[in-house]
Design an enzyme around this catalytic site. Structure first.
Site, PDB file in Angstrom:
ATOM      1  N   HIS A 172     129.190 -51.972 -34.808  1.00 49.72           N
ATOM      2  CA  HIS A 172     127.742 -51.816 -34.816  1.00 49.72           C
ATOM      3  C   HIS A 172     127.376 -50.576 -34.009  1.00 49.72           C
ATOM      4  O   HIS A 172     128.127 -50.126 -33.139  1.00 49.72           O
ATOM      5  CB  HIS A 172     127.068 -53.033 -34.172  1.00 49.72           C
ATOM      6  CG  HIS A 172     127.220 -54.291 -34.961  1.00 49.72           C
ATOM      7  ND1 HIS A 172     126.454 -54.572 -36.069  1.00 49.72           N
ATOM      8  CD2 HIS A 172     128.061 -55.343 -34.814  1.00 49.72           C
ATOM      9  CE1 HIS A 172     126.803 -55.745 -36.564  1.00 49.72           C
ATOM     10  NE2 HIS A 172     127.777 -56.232 -35.822  1.00 49.72           N
ATOM     11  N   CYS A 214     125.896 -48.076 -37.771  1.00 49.41           N
ATOM     12  CA  CYS A 214     124.523 -47.731 -38.120  1.00 49.41           C
ATOM     13  C   CYS A 214     124.069 -46.516 -37.297  1.00 49.41           C
ATOM     14  O   CYS A 214     124.454 -46.373 -36.131  1.00 49.41           O
ATOM     15  CB  CYS A 214     123.589 -48.901 -37.844  1.00 49.41           C
ATOM     16  SG  CYS A 214     123.817 -50.308 -38.961  1.00 49.41           S
TER      17      CYS A 214
END
Length: 491
Positions: A172, A214
């Site tokens: 992430h 991301c």
């Protein structure tokens, strides 16, 4: 919250709940450091680019079965390096290692990265596992600094001036930040500073960095110099999500016993390409173009895909992948085809929604009236409540600082390409700590708000003012594991 846009009933159900719930020298010509002969072309071609040793650092920056895909990515990458001729002493693996034997894994001791794929976990070195997967150890390994290590196997990148280094990081992320299973998280300025130090040491010829996260473009945007022989590609640009793939409810070929995503779109794109091509002849640029096309999912950036980006010294992308990954001898006769022969993913899940997919399917699969059903329901409610709390808290802080009309505009502003996320990275870390002290942990999901916190810094707000409005916005920290500060602060 970004939607996955998959259109499947399972994910729609979760979204609708939210408002209501709150080999030998020929095969491997690059030698070990102790075997180096200055200026000698090992394969006899006279090409100095093949002098030196290949090194690889592979990092899965998450933990938890719902994040299965990150460790699956890293294990798959290891198998590519191993099949390419790299030795374990030159491959350094960071992974929490809580997936293969997790009680929910339907295939104990096995990890797969493709619905029809084989085990990628077998043989993977356990260099840095558990809490040893942290910022300090990653930097120490990259810099070759054994004395700075805390735990782990002790392996570091003991590279020299002729060597080639490959780094693959899957996790992430958020604007300017990458997650880890431990706190603090990794911030862009710290990473780029360490890369500059590595260059100043004169301990590599070239370095390639593949990054799955991301907003991963924000890690290098406006920060990575073009003159330190580093080439980086990222799963997304500086302001969009990357995507999970091979997910339950999204891919009909997924084995029914799995209720978590098996891979990430950018990651499986470069690895599935590397699995079938002769990397002695395929260049970094050719692979970049294939990854970019496949990850774009026919240009459907709002629903399924992302913009794969490249940074640093773009001239390096003319080099062959073989210099970094080796090449599987079984692919020696493979012919590179410009048109992507790999299948396009018709569906993918926004990285930040992949945990919702997991928790929803876990709840659906639990027997009616069972304790498992009750526990899964509570987990689903907790994760959704945390998301709503973080989103609402950041929005309220913006309104208190800049007014209801101007607040959203300031928080969501994206700087022009070529500019870094924030002017003062110390300010950003201070804002993160201040927010978390009053409102609870940002967690993996909340990393998306580091852009808002960066814009608060860029607007000239000081820490004292931020503390005051954070206390107004958050009367207390929610009592759920996602908001808990038990593990510390993320900055």
């Amino acid at each position: 919250m970004g939607r996955s846009g998959t259109g499947t009933a399972a994910l729609l159900a979760v979204v609708l709940l939210l408002p209501f719930v709150i080999s030998d020298a020929i095969r491997n010509p690059i030698r070990l450091p102790s075997d180096r002969i200055e200026g000698l072309s090992v394969d006899g071609s006279g090409d100095d680019d093949v002098v030196g040793t290949r090194w690889a650092i592979l990092i899965a920056g998450s933990r938890g079965y719902y994040n299965y895909r990150h460790q699956a990515d890293i294990c798959h990458a290891y198998q590519i390096m191993k099949n390419g001729g790299l030795k374990d002493e030159n491959i350094i693996v960071f992974m929490y290692d809580d997936i293969a034997y997790h009680e929910e894994n339907p295939r104990p001791g096995v990890i797969i990265n493709h619905p029809k794929g084989g085990d990628v976990y077998a043989g993977v070195p356990k260099d840095y596992v558990g809490d040893d997967v942290n910022v300090n150890n990653f930097f120490a390994v990259l810099l070759g600094n054994k004395t700075a290590l805390t735990g782990g196997s002790g392996k570091v990148v003991d590279s020299g001036p002729d060597d080639h280094i490959f780094v693959f990081y899957s996790d992430h992320g958020g604007p300017g930040v990458l997650g880890l299973p431990t706190y603090p998280y990794l911030y862009s300025d710290e990473l780029v500073d360490v890369l500059k130090k590595k260059h100043a040491l004169g301990s590599y010829r070239s370095l390639v960095f593949y990054l799955e996260a991301c907003e991963s473009g924000s890690i290098f945007e406006g920060l990575l110099p073009e003159d330190i022989n580093i080439y980086a590609t990222t799963a997304s640009n500086a302001y969009e999500s990357s995507w999970g793939t091979y997910c339950p409810g999204e891919d009909l070929s997924l084995p029914p016993e799995f209720h978590t995503c098996l891979g990430d779109l950018y990651s499986v794109s470069w690895m599935e390409d590397s699995d079938i091509h002769n990397l002695r002849t395929e260049t970094l640029k050719q692979q970049y173009q294939l990854i970019k096309t496949r990850t774009a999912v026919h240009g459907d950036y709002n629903r399924h895909g992302s913009h794969v980006m490249q940074y640093g010294n773009l001239e390096l992308n003319a080099e062959n992948l073989f210099l970094y990954l080796g090449s599987n001898p079984a692919n020696d006769n493979a012919t590179f085809i410009e048109d992507n022969s790999l299948s396009f993913h018709k569906a993918a899940v926004n990285q930040r929604d992949a945990d919702l997919v997991y928790f929803w399917h876990k709840y659906q699969r639990a027997p009616l009236g069972s304790s498992q059903k009750h526990d899964a329901h509570k987990e689903l409610l907790d994760v959704m409540a945390h998301r709503l709390h973080v989103d609402a808290s950041v929005e309220l802080i913006g309104n208190l600082l800049f007014g209801a009309d101007r607040g959203p505009q300031v928080l969501q502003m994206v700087r022009p390409a070529g500019q870094p996320l924030v002017d003062d990275w110390s300010c950003l870390r201070s804002m993160v700590r201040t927010f978390e002290q009053h409102c609870g942990s940002l967690s993996e999901y909340g990393m998306k708000h580091t852009r808002s916190l960066s814009n608060i810094c860029n607007a000239g707000v000081n820490v004292e003012t931020m503390a005051k409005v954070s206390a107004q916005a958050c009367v207390s920290i929610p009592a759920n594991p996602w908001s808990s500060l038990q593990r510390g602060l993320s900055a």
